[in-house]
Design an enzyme around this catalytic site. Structure first.
Site, mmCIF file in Angstrom:
data_model
loop_
_atom_site.group_PDB
_atom_site.id
_atom_site.type_symbol
_atom_site.label_atom_id
_atom_site.label_comp_id
_atom_site.label_asym_id
_atom_site.label_seq_id
_atom_site.Cartn_x
_atom_site.Cartn_y
_atom_site.Cartn_z
ATOM 1 N N GLY A 46 -4.256 3.621 0.758
ATOM 2 C CA GLY A 46 -4.141 2.299 1.370
ATOM 3 C C GLY A 46 -3.139 1.466 0.595
ATOM 4 O O GLY A 46 -2.783 1.811 -0.544
ATOM 5 N N GLN A 51 0.454 -6.266 -2.660
ATOM 6 C CA GLN A 51 0.793 -5.374 -3.777
ATOM 7 C C GLN A 51 2.296 -5.114 -3.898
ATOM 8 O O GLN A 51 2.760 -4.667 -4.935
ATOM 9 C CB GLN A 51 0.054 -4.031 -3.616
ATOM 10 C CG GLN A 51 -1.457 -4.167 -3.720
ATOM 11 C CD GLN A 51 -2.160 -2.853 -3.477
ATOM 12 O OE1 GLN A 51 -2.431 -2.504 -2.325
ATOM 13 N NE2 GLN A 51 -2.438 -2.108 -4.530
ATOM 14 N N CYS A 94 -6.870 1.891 -7.721
ATOM 15 C CA CYS A 94 -5.963 0.872 -7.167
ATOM 16 C C CYS A 94 -4.548 1.177 -7.635
ATOM 17 O O CYS A 94 -4.332 1.405 -8.827
ATOM 18 C CB CYS A 94 -6.382 -0.513 -7.646
ATOM 19 S SG CYS A 94 -5.362 -1.845 -6.981
ATOM 20 N N LEU A 95 -3.610 1.178 -6.715
ATOM 21 C CA LEU A 95 -2.219 1.466 -7.091
ATOM 22 C C LEU A 95 -1.650 0.373 -8.009
ATOM 23 O O LEU A 95 -0.673 0.618 -8.712
ATOM 24 C CB LEU A 95 -1.360 1.620 -5.828
ATOM 25 C CG LEU A 95 -1.767 2.792 -4.918
ATOM 26 C CD1 LEU A 95 -0.923 2.808 -3.652
ATOM 27 C CD2 LEU A 95 -1.660 4.130 -5.651
ATOM 28 N N HIS A 136 -11.534 -3.184 0.114
ATOM 29 C CA HIS A 136 -10.654 -3.238 -1.063
ATOM 30 C C HIS A 136 -9.313 -3.899 -0.677
ATOM 31 O O HIS A 136 -8.797 -4.757 -1.406
ATOM 32 C CB HIS A 136 -10.445 -1.805 -1.570
ATOM 33 C CG HIS A 136 -9.500 -1.650 -2.716
ATOM 34 N ND1 HIS A 136 -9.896 -1.241 -3.967
ATOM 35 C CD2 HIS A 136 -8.150 -1.817 -2.804
ATOM 36 C CE1 HIS A 136 -8.847 -1.181 -4.768
ATOM 37 N NE2 HIS A 136 -7.760 -1.516 -4.085
ATOM 38 N N GLU A 137 -8.756 -3.504 0.488
ATOM 39 C CA GLU A 137 -7.444 -4.040 0.905
ATOM 40 C C GLU A 137 -7.558 -5.510 1.319
ATOM 41 O O GLU A 137 -6.657 -6.304 1.038
ATOM 42 C CB GLU A 137 -6.868 -3.201 2.052
ATOM 43 C CG GLU A 137 -6.692 -1.713 1.752
ATOM 44 C CD GLU A 137 -5.888 -1.424 0.503
ATOM 45 O OE1 GLU A 137 -5.118 -2.284 0.054
ATOM 46 O OE2 GLU A 137 -6.060 -0.318 -0.048
ATOM 47 N N HIS A 140 -7.358 -7.595 -1.626
ATOM 48 C CA HIS A 140 -5.971 -7.825 -2.072
ATOM 49 C C HIS A 140 -5.347 -9.003 -1.333
ATOM 50 O O HIS A 140 -4.662 -9.842 -1.933
ATOM 51 C CB HIS A 140 -5.107 -6.583 -1.808
ATOM 52 C CG HIS A 140 -5.177 -5.541 -2.884
ATOM 53 N ND1 HIS A 140 -4.877 -5.794 -4.198
ATOM 54 C CD2 HIS A 140 -5.485 -4.221 -2.827
ATOM 55 C CE1 HIS A 140 -5.003 -4.683 -4.915
ATOM 56 N NE2 HIS A 140 -5.379 -3.709 -4.098
HETATM 57 O O1 K1U Z 1 -5.088 -0.677 -2.492
HETATM 58 C C1 K1U Z 1 -4.774 0.225 -3.261
HETATM 59 O O2 K1U Z 1 -4.479 -0.019 -4.407
HETATM 60 C C2 K1U Z 1 -4.788 1.636 -2.766
HETATM 61 C C3 K1U Z 1 -6.042 2.367 -3.212
HETATM 62 C C4 K1U Z 1 -7.047 2.340 -2.084
HETATM 63 C C5 K1U Z 1 -8.449 2.689 -2.471
HETATM 64 C C6 K1U Z 1 -8.766 3.912 -3.019
HETATM 65 C C7 K1U Z 1 -10.072 4.213 -3.346
HETATM 66 C C8 K1U Z 1 -11.059 3.297 -3.119
HETATM 67 C C9 K1U Z 1 -10.740 2.065 -2.602
HETATM 68 C C10 K1U Z 1 -9.433 1.762 -2.264
HETATM 69 C C11 K1U Z 1 -5.640 3.789 -3.535
HETATM 70 O O3 K1U Z 1 -5.210 4.513 -2.729
HETATM 71 S S1 K1U Z 1 -5.792 4.239 -5.178
HETATM 72 C C12 K1U Z 1 -5.522 5.991 -5.178
HETATM 73 C C13 K1U Z 1 -6.818 6.679 -5.024
HETATM 74 O O4 K1U Z 1 -7.788 6.248 -5.614
HETATM 75 C C14 K1U Z 1 -6.970 7.847 -4.174
HETATM 76 C C15 K1U Z 1 -5.883 8.570 -3.781
HETATM 77 C C16 K1U Z 1 -6.063 9.680 -2.968
HETATM 78 C C17 K1U Z 1 -7.327 10.054 -2.556
HETATM 79 C C18 K1U Z 1 -8.426 9.318 -2.961
HETATM 80 C C19 K1U Z 1 -8.249 8.211 -3.780
HETATM 81 ZN ZN ZN Z 2 -5.808 -1.819 -4.736
#
Ligand code: K1U
Ligand code: ZN
Length: 170
Positions: A46, A51, A94-95, A136-137, A140
Site C-alpha cells: 500500500g 508518503q 511501513c515504507l 493504516h493508509e 497516513h
Molecule cells: O503504507 C505503507 O507504508 C505501506 C505498508 C502497508 C502495510 C503493510 C502491512 C500492514 C499494514 C500496512 C507496506 O506495504 S510495508 C511492507 C510490508 O510490510 C509488506 C510487504 C509485502 C507483504 C506484506 C507486508
Molecule cells: Zn505506512
C-alpha cells in the site's frame, strides 16, 4: 515510469493532513501511476500520497501474493467505518519506517466508501489484510503513523533504526 522519493519517519511532512480530491484530471492519473510504480519498486502492499509528499487523499494498494496476477486498487477520499467492536492484532510495517514492525490492534471488519480513479463512488466491506491496510493508509492521510500507537521507548528505537537504515541505503 517515475519513482517518487518516500518520506521517512520522523519527517514532519508525514504529519500533514491531506486534502480531499475534487478534480479527476491527467495530473491525478499521473500521480496514481507514479504511486503504483513507487509502491511496487519498494515491495509494499500500500502507499498513501502523504508518503510521497503529495497531500491529497489518494491511496494505492495491491494485496496480490507474489505468484498471483497484480490486483491494483485505488481509493480516493476514503471513508472507513468500523463494523465491529472486535479488534485484531497484525504485525504492521511501513515504507516510511523501514525495517520496523510491530503488532497493532485495529477493528477487524470495516466498511470502505471511496472514489475510484475516474471519480466513481464504490463501497466495500473488508476484513483481514485489506481492513488492516486501509486503516493504516487512512491514518497516513490524517498524519498518523503506526508507531504513534506504541510506547515512547519503541518510538525512539524506531527513529534510531530508520536513521541507520536510511544512512546505510545512502
Ligand atoms: O503504507 C505503507 O507504508 C505501506 C505498508 C502497508 C502495510 C503493510 C502491512 C500492514 C499494514 C500496512 C507496506 O506495504 S510495508 C511492507 C510490508 O510490510 C509488506 C510487504 C509485502 C507483504 C506484506 C507486508
Ligand atoms: Zn505506512
Amino acid at each position: 515510469m517515475a519513482l517518487l522519493p518516500i518520506l521517512h519517519y520522523p519527517d514532519p511532512r508525514l504529519r500533514t493532513i491531506a486534502k480531499e480530491v475534487s478534480v479527476f484530471d491527467d495530473d491525478l492519473q499521473t500521480l496514481i501511476a507514479d504511486m503504483f510504480d513507487t509502491m511496487y519498486d519498494a515491495k509494499g502492499i500500500g502507499l498513501a500520497a502523504t508518503q510521497v509528499d503529495r497531500h491529497v487523499r489518494v491511496v494505492v494498494m495491491d494485496l496480490a501474493g507474489e505468484n498471483e496476477e497484480p490486483r491494483p486498487q485505488v481509493f480516493i477520499n476514503p471513508v472507513v467505518t468500523p463494523l465491529t467492536d472486535e479488534r485484531c492484532p497484525y504485525k504492521e510495517g511501513c515504507l516510511s519506517i523501514p525495517e520496523v514492525y510491530d503488532e497493532i490492534m485495529r477493528p477487524a471488519r470495516v466498511r470502505i466508501e471511496a472514489l475510484d480513479a475516474d471519480g466513481q463512488a464504490f463501497t466495500i466491506e473488508a476484513d483481514g489484510l485489506l481492513a488492516v491496510c486501509i486503516q493504516h493508509e487512512l491514518d497516513h492521510l490524517n498524519g498518523v503513523l503506526f508507531v504513534d500507537y506504541l510506547s515512547r521507548l519503541k518510538q525512539d528505537r524506531a527513529r534510531d533504526k530508520v536513521r541507520k537504515v536510511v544512512a546505510k541505503k545512502g
